[in-house]
Design a protein around this motif. Structure first.
Motif, PDB file in Angstrom:
ATOM      1  N   VAL A 195      38.323  17.946  36.763  1.00  0.00           N
ATOM      2  CA  VAL A 195      38.477  18.956  35.708  1.00  0.00           C
ATOM      3  C   VAL A 195      37.131  19.604  35.397  1.00  0.00           C
ATOM      4  O   VAL A 195      37.068  20.809  35.093  1.00  0.00           O
ATOM      5  CB  VAL A 195      39.134  18.348  34.444  1.00  0.00           C
ATOM      6  N   GLN A 196      36.052  18.861  35.507  1.00  0.00           N
ATOM      7  CA  GLN A 196      34.730  19.461  35.325  1.00  0.00           C
ATOM      8  C   GLN A 196      34.443  20.487  36.419  1.00  0.00           C
ATOM      9  O   GLN A 196      33.909  21.574  36.149  1.00  0.00           O
ATOM     10  CB  GLN A 196      33.655  18.368  35.313  1.00  0.00           C
ATOM     11  N   ARG A 197      34.810  20.155  37.634  1.00  0.00           N
ATOM     12  CA  ARG A 197      34.597  21.086  38.755  1.00  0.00           C
ATOM     13  C   ARG A 197      35.402  22.363  38.545  1.00  0.00           C
ATOM     14  O   ARG A 197      34.899  23.481  38.719  1.00  0.00           O
ATOM     15  CB  ARG A 197      35.011  20.416  40.066  1.00  0.00           C
ATOM     16  N   LEU A 198      36.654  22.205  38.135  1.00  0.00           N
ATOM     17  CA  LEU A 198      37.527  23.361  37.935  1.00  0.00           C
ATOM     18  C   LEU A 198      37.066  24.218  36.757  1.00  0.00           C
ATOM     19  O   LEU A 198      37.167  25.451  36.789  1.00  0.00           O
ATOM     20  CB  LEU A 198      38.966  22.899  37.725  1.00  0.00           C
ATOM     21  N   ALA A 199      36.548  23.584  35.711  1.00  0.00           N
ATOM     22  CA  ALA A 199      36.053  24.336  34.555  1.00  0.00           C
ATOM     23  C   ALA A 199      34.878  25.226  34.956  1.00  0.00           C
ATOM     24  O   ALA A 199      34.789  26.396  34.563  1.00  0.00           O
ATOM     25  CB  ALA A 199      35.656  23.381  33.436  1.00  0.00           C
ATOM     26  N   VAL A 200      33.965  24.676  35.767  1.00  0.00           N
ATOM     27  CA  VAL A 200      32.828  25.472  36.242  1.00  0.00           C
ATOM     28  C   VAL A 200      33.312  26.572  37.179  1.00  0.00           C
ATOM     29  O   VAL A 200      32.813  27.705  37.137  1.00  0.00           O
ATOM     30  CB  VAL A 200      31.787  24.559  36.935  1.00  0.00           C
ATOM     31  N   GLU A 201      34.315  26.275  38.018  1.00  0.00           N
ATOM     32  CA  GLU A 201      34.875  27.309  38.904  1.00  0.00           C
ATOM     33  C   GLU A 201      35.474  28.460  38.098  1.00  0.00           C
ATOM     34  O   GLU A 201      35.312  29.633  38.456  1.00  0.00           O
ATOM     35  CB  GLU A 201      35.942  26.701  39.812  1.00  0.00           C
ATOM     36  N   ALA A 202      36.167  28.131  37.010  1.00  0.00           N
ATOM     37  CA  ALA A 202      36.750  29.171  36.163  1.00  0.00           C
ATOM     38  C   ALA A 202      35.661  30.014  35.518  1.00  0.00           C
ATOM     39  O   ALA A 202      35.779  31.245  35.432  1.00  0.00           O
ATOM     40  CB  ALA A 202      37.638  28.532  35.092  1.00  0.00           C
ATOM     41  N   PHE A 203      34.601  29.371  35.068  1.00  0.00           N
ATOM     42  CA  PHE A 203      33.437  30.059  34.490  1.00  0.00           C
ATOM     43  C   PHE A 203      32.872  31.062  35.486  1.00  0.00           C
ATOM     44  O   PHE A 203      32.623  32.229  35.160  1.00  0.00           O
ATOM     45  CB  PHE A 203      32.393  29.003  34.121  1.00  0.00           C
ATOM     46  N   GLU A 204      32.700  30.627  36.707  1.00  0.00           N
ATOM     47  CA  GLU A 204      32.127  31.485  37.741  1.00  0.00           C
ATOM     48  C   GLU A 204      33.111  32.576  38.174  1.00  0.00           C
ATOM     49  O   GLU A 204      32.714  33.726  38.421  1.00  0.00           O
ATOM     50  CB  GLU A 204      31.733  30.638  38.956  1.00  0.00           C
ATOM     51  N   ALA A 205      34.401  32.242  38.257  1.00  0.00           N
ATOM     52  CA  ALA A 205      35.395  33.211  38.715  1.00  0.00           C
ATOM     53  C   ALA A 205      35.445  34.440  37.808  1.00  0.00           C
ATOM     54  O   ALA A 205      35.600  35.565  38.278  1.00  0.00           O
ATOM     55  CB  ALA A 205      36.767  32.554  38.782  1.00  0.00           C
ATOM     56  N   ALA A 206      35.301  34.212  36.491  1.00  0.00           N
ATOM     57  CA  ALA A 206      35.364  35.318  35.535  1.00  0.00           C
ATOM     58  C   ALA A 206      33.994  35.923  35.246  1.00  0.00           C
ATOM     59  O   ALA A 206      33.876  36.786  34.388  1.00  0.00           O
ATOM     60  CB  ALA A 206      36.011  34.842  34.237  1.00  0.00           C
ATOM     61  N   SER A 207      32.962  35.479  35.967  1.00  0.00           N
ATOM     62  CA  SER A 207      31.585  35.969  35.765  1.00  0.00           C
ATOM     63  C   SER A 207      31.103  35.732  34.336  1.00  0.00           C
ATOM     64  O   SER A 207      30.461  36.597  33.722  1.00  0.00           O
ATOM     65  CB  SER A 207      31.481  37.465  36.110  1.00  0.00           C
ATOM     66  N   CYS A 208      31.405  34.559  33.816  1.00  0.00           N
ATOM     67  CA  CYS A 208      31.030  34.240  32.433  1.00  0.00           C
ATOM     68  C   CYS A 208      29.540  33.957  32.315  1.00  0.00           C
ATOM     69  O   CYS A 208      28.861  33.673  33.311  1.00  0.00           O
ATOM     70  CB  CYS A 208      31.824  33.040  31.932  1.00  0.00           C
TER      71      CYS A 208
END
Length: 389
Positions: free
Chosen positions: A313-326
């Protein structure tokens, strides 16, 4: 007019932070509560603070620097109107990147310069603040600010396009259908309004089953959401969601555990906090607004997950952060399904910072106190370029 920091030139003055809160959205009150917690946590030995509230009708107002008045008391949510200068003045931020000065003006009076703002901490939630609108103004003004930029803020606010972005990056999302304003307002040949939209939802329910969650597409804090168990409550749920946003999202119910994870940007990139779990609230049908903020349903921090589940879940949270250019910070919300798969529900680019909010709690459990978290966000914003990034 409330006392404000002196605007006299000082060669080595402390950076001035404008905490902007309130706003026109349904989440106005929660933004005020968040601002109170942030104001109380800012290190006044390092920063000067200028609280700026935006009223429910959109006026920018000076407010007293009194965090204790910005808490939920006796189940009542505070408002900027209760905190603002009673004189109908207005705060204006220059859109000239060469001039970061804030000006206060009252009818019939000479405008008063309040000095330059070095960084803005925008703690608005929902439309007209968290959705890229305020971020665009600050970009034009050349003022650094905490949190994501225009694109990521807009994507993070609009649940439809958030899901489209996540899907394009290979992140798993749950089934959903969107009802746009024209679809609901369009009448059938027999004059029945919204017939095609209603059929679209019923067909969706036929494929994925009841219950469904009907929600505003561009709102947060669980405002305007209704759990619908069948046709009887559908129209009422649509009307409630449309009170907050003419565009609505209908989601299939997912069976699983609600898991949240915080992401914070460091010099070497984003890192994830320990995750938290939101247990089903005993007094509510689901984790709604009252369960979150009024009754303060406690989360489990850290979440009782295996090491493998935590890492995933930590990996996926960072992936979501990066996917949306946060940038800066994000809270990512997931469902852990019965078959062990994490399905992302949404991200919040400016998650709640109230004393009971999960984002600061997760970082505290990770080893970072609330004041240190606020300081890191301000420091990172001050160091960030105001050009294209």
């Amino acid at each position: 007019m409330p006392d404000v920091p002196s605007s006299s030139p000082q060669p080595s003055r402390k950076p001035r932070v404008a905490v902007v809160f309130g706003g026109r959205s349904s989440e106005h009150g929660i933004s005020v509560v968040t601002a109170g917690a942030v104001l109380a946590a800012i290190d006044r030995t390092k920063y000067e603070v200028l609280p700026i509230g935006i009223t429910t009708d959109g006026r920018w107002a000076l407010t007293a620097d009194e965090p204790e008045r910005m808490a939920i008391t006796e189940r009542r949510i505070p408002t900027v109107e209760q905190l603002a200068d009673p004189v109908v003045g207005a705060v204006v931020l220059s859109v000239d990147p060469a001039n970061r000065e804030v000006v206060y003006s009252e009818p019939g009076s000479v405008p008063k310069a309040l000095g330059e703002v070095d960084v803005v901490f925008p703690v608005l939630h929902g439309p007209y603040g968290e959705d890229g609108t305020l971020q665009g103004l600050l970009e034009l003004s050349g003022v650094p600010y905490v949190g994501s930029g225009v694109l990521a803020s807009a994507v993070g606010q609009d649940k439809e396009y958030m899901k489209r972005v996540f899907t394009s990056f290979g992140l798993k999302v749950g089934p959903y259908v969107v009802i746009r304003p024209r679809e609901w307002e369009q009448a059938a040949p027999n004059g029945e309004k919204g017939a095609a939209a209603r059929k679209k939802i019923v067909d969706f329910a036929g494929e994925h089953g009841w219950p469904l969650f009907v929600k505003p597409a561009r709102a947060g804090s669980s405002i305007g959401i209704t759990k619908v168990d069948g046709l009887d409550g559908l129209d009422e749920a649509i009307v409630e969601a449309r009170r907050h946003d003419p565009k609505i999202l209908v989601e299939a119910a997912l069976t699983g555990r609600e898991i949240e994870c915080g992401v914070l940007e460091f010099e070497d990139g984003p890192r994830a906090s320990v995750p938290a779990e939101i247990p089903p609230p005993s007094a509510h049908a689901y984790y709604d607004f009252e369960a979150k903020y009024i009754d303060s349903t406690p989360g489990l921090v850290p979440a009782p997950l295996t090491d493998e589940e935590t890492a995933e879940v930590q990996r996926l949270a960072v992936e979501a952060f990066e996917a949306a250019s946060c940038e800066g910070l994000v809270r990512a919300d997931f469902f852990l399904t019965e078959d062990g798969e994490f399905v992302i529900n949404e991200i919040n680019t400016m998650p709640g910072f109230t004393p009971v909010s999960m984002y600061p709690q997760m970082w505290q459990a990770t080893g970072m106190s609330y004041p240190d978290l606020v300081d890191r966000l301000l420091t990172a914003a001050l160091d960030r370029s105001t050009e294209l990034r």
